[in-house]
Scaffold this motif. Sequence first.
Motif, mmCIF file in Angstrom:
data_model
loop_
_atom_site.group_PDB
_atom_site.id
_atom_site.type_symbol
_atom_site.label_atom_id
_atom_site.label_comp_id
_atom_site.label_asym_id
_atom_site.label_seq_id
_atom_site.Cartn_x
_atom_site.Cartn_y
_atom_site.Cartn_z
ATOM 1 N N LYS A 271 0.842 -1.184 0.000
ATOM 2 C CA LYS A 271 0.000 0.000 0.000
ATOM 3 C C LYS A 271 0.883 1.240 0.000
ATOM 4 N N TRP A 272 0.256 2.369 -0.323
ATOM 5 C CA TRP A 272 1.009 3.610 -0.492
ATOM 6 C C TRP A 272 1.872 3.934 0.730
ATOM 7 N N GLY A 273 3.059 4.329 0.445
ATOM 8 C CA GLY A 273 4.006 4.902 1.381
ATOM 9 C C GLY A 273 5.036 5.613 0.524
ATOM 10 N N PHE A 274 5.724 6.590 1.073
ATOM 11 C CA PHE A 274 6.663 7.351 0.241
ATOM 12 C C PHE A 274 7.835 7.819 1.083
ATOM 13 N N GLU A 275 9.032 7.704 0.512
ATOM 14 C CA GLU A 275 10.238 8.184 1.181
ATOM 15 C C GLU A 275 11.190 8.790 0.157
ATOM 16 N N TRP A 276 11.740 9.932 0.528
ATOM 17 C CA TRP A 276 12.724 10.613 -0.316
ATOM 18 C C TRP A 276 14.017 10.726 0.481
ATOM 19 N N MET A 277 15.107 10.164 -0.054
ATOM 20 C CA MET A 277 16.395 10.149 0.619
ATOM 21 C C MET A 277 17.462 10.777 -0.277
ATOM 22 N N GLU A 278 18.367 11.544 0.338
ATOM 23 C CA GLU A 278 19.459 12.184 -0.391
ATOM 24 C C GLU A 278 20.785 11.881 0.295
ATOM 25 N N ALA A 279 21.790 11.530 -0.490
ATOM 26 C CA ALA A 279 23.155 11.338 0.006
ATOM 27 C C ALA A 279 24.059 12.348 -0.695
ATOM 28 N N TRP A 280 24.584 13.295 0.084
ATOM 29 C CA TRP A 280 25.416 14.371 -0.475
ATOM 30 C C TRP A 280 26.888 14.060 -0.210
ATOM 31 N N ASP A 381 23.546 -2.418 -4.431
ATOM 32 C CA ASP A 381 24.979 -2.619 -4.204
ATOM 33 C C ASP A 381 25.783 -2.427 -5.482
ATOM 34 N N LYS A 382 25.206 -2.821 -6.595
ATOM 35 C CA LYS A 382 25.897 -2.730 -7.879
ATOM 36 C C LYS A 382 25.913 -1.304 -8.424
ATOM 37 N N ARG A 383 24.811 -0.565 -8.271
ATOM 38 C CA ARG A 383 24.648 0.709 -8.966
ATOM 39 C C ARG A 383 24.943 1.938 -8.111
ATOM 40 N N THR A 384 24.855 1.840 -6.795
ATOM 41 C CA THR A 384 25.082 3.019 -5.967
ATOM 42 C C THR A 384 26.478 3.006 -5.366
ATOM 43 N N LYS A 385 26.995 4.178 -5.079
ATOM 44 C CA LYS A 385 28.291 4.288 -4.410
ATOM 45 C C LYS A 385 28.150 4.090 -2.907
ATOM 46 N N LEU A 386 26.982 4.448 -2.375
ATOM 47 C CA LEU A 386 26.765 4.314 -0.938
ATOM 48 C C LEU A 386 26.627 2.849 -0.527
ATOM 49 N N GLY A 387 26.027 2.044 -1.408
ATOM 50 C CA GLY A 387 25.875 0.624 -1.134
ATOM 51 C C GLY A 387 24.567 0.293 -0.435
ATOM 52 N N ALA A 388 24.108 -0.928 -0.626
ATOM 53 C CA ALA A 388 22.813 -1.346 -0.083
ATOM 54 C C ALA A 388 22.781 -1.303 1.438
ATOM 55 N N LYS A 389 23.863 -1.673 2.093
ATOM 56 C CA LYS A 389 23.881 -1.721 3.552
ATOM 57 C C LYS A 389 23.649 -0.350 4.155
ATOM 58 N N TRP A 391 22.321 2.322 2.597
ATOM 59 C CA TRP A 391 20.985 2.804 2.251
ATOM 60 C C TRP A 391 19.926 2.130 3.121
ATOM 61 N N LEU A 392 20.073 0.841 3.344
ATOM 62 C CA LEU A 392 19.118 0.122 4.182
ATOM 63 C C LEU A 392 19.141 0.655 5.611
ATOM 64 N N LYS A 393 20.292 0.977 6.111
ATOM 65 C CA LYS A 393 20.415 1.532 7.463
ATOM 66 C C LYS A 393 19.746 2.902 7.568
ATOM 67 N N SER A 394 19.777 3.684 6.487
ATOM 68 C CA SER A 394 19.265 5.057 6.504
ATOM 69 C C SER A 394 17.785 5.166 6.172
ATOM 70 N N SER A 395 17.241 4.218 5.430
ATOM 71 C CA SER A 395 15.873 4.311 4.918
ATOM 72 C C SER A 395 14.877 3.564 5.799
ATOM 73 N N LYS A 396 13.950 4.291 6.385
ATOM 74 C CA LYS A 396 12.925 3.678 7.242
ATOM 75 C C LYS A 396 12.024 2.741 6.447
ATOM 76 N N LEU A 397 11.594 3.172 5.271
ATOM 77 C CA LEU A 397 10.662 2.347 4.506
ATOM 78 C C LEU A 397 11.341 1.135 3.885
ATOM 79 N N LEU A 398 12.598 1.277 3.499
ATOM 80 C CA LEU A 398 13.323 0.124 2.976
ATOM 81 C C LEU A 398 13.482 -0.934 4.067
#
Length: 416
Positions: A271-280, A381-389, A391-398
Amino acid sequence: MSRAHTYPSNLCVLCRGRGWCGLSYCPILVKQYVSFKLSSLVTKREVFGSSPPSVFVGRVGYPVVRVGLSVPPETGDTAIYDYPEQWVGLDLNTILDYRLTLVLGFRLNKKTEVDHPVLGRIQEVALSTRPVDVELKLEKPPKTNILLDETNPPIGPRSPFESFRVDSNPKVPGVVDRLIADDVKASTAVIELYKSGLPVSYIQRALSIGVLGRRGSRVLVPTRWSITAVDSIISEKLVKEVKRFEPIDEFRVYEISIHDNLFIAILAPRKWGFEWMEAWWPGSTWNPLSSEVSVEGDYELYRGRDEYPSIGGCYYASRLATAEHLYKLRRQAMAVLLREIYPGFNLAIGVWFVRESLRKAYDRGPVLTTSDVREVLAYLDKRTKLGAKRWLKSSKLLQTIVATEEITKFMSSRGA
């Protein structure tokens, strides 16, 4: 660390605008080109050209604000100068050229003084769907210092105007004339203009210039605020419609890499949920001095959110692009949007960049479809520089999605 640090001091001589410094634009070319185009204007008090049209309402001094028209030093079809929906395929040098050669002539105006005859003429130009020839007579030559921020597109030289003359007829859509005459809420008018097919940037301009809303309650809205307000109003309406649809039946991942930015949108079968994350990254626009990557974001669950997101207007710009896509699909989803900003992107150009980049990513279609969240994490993990681990730690919805997947699979195996 920026690639520029690994090159010798004569880098610019060797590079000659080919981007070796790692920036998404060439500061020297932009400065030279803009200076050349404006050289005949910075000593003059008269500017004649075709306004795209472009208007600006400032926020400094609110409720008394600067309001005015922007005019380039040329005539003809200049619509692209203030048409963000058409900018995403252009290089930043070109966009900066468009924006920084617009000369803004402004006057002070109370926010409630929307019936002033001079403002009325500005409103007529602002509401045109085609360029309008305008002659500005300024009080003094325009200042060439440039305004840059996260929400507005870049703003060029400016000066108070003594007067201005319109030399061609504005073309105003019938639906706009009708809504100006009607007594409806501004939010209702925004939605109707959107449904009529007018660009979001046009609607933002109409709201800003004080022609929408109930008669007697209309006000000038600073451009910065109107941009976010329109993104918020339209996306909120679309989300309500999206919630009526069934969830998608698989994970869909979308991606676009542009101007030293990586955008990844993950749509999950929920169901609907939304999250916007930025890594600078260090050296990027809003993280110039730190030695560490800074990760921030905000989210909403099915019931939405009551507070303004700390991450700013990009939240609503990205939510609008996402809600539009789901509405087209006639499906709902839980959306997790990730953005990585690298050192070459060190210029604030406005939230249009987020909205239009994501629109393009969604239009291209998914780069990955799967029923297994582990494949989504592997892709990160393949496409981002930050890595899945990270991003997963930072993203509540993930985190919620992964936990739910694990519980669901555990329950399924127990039932089997």
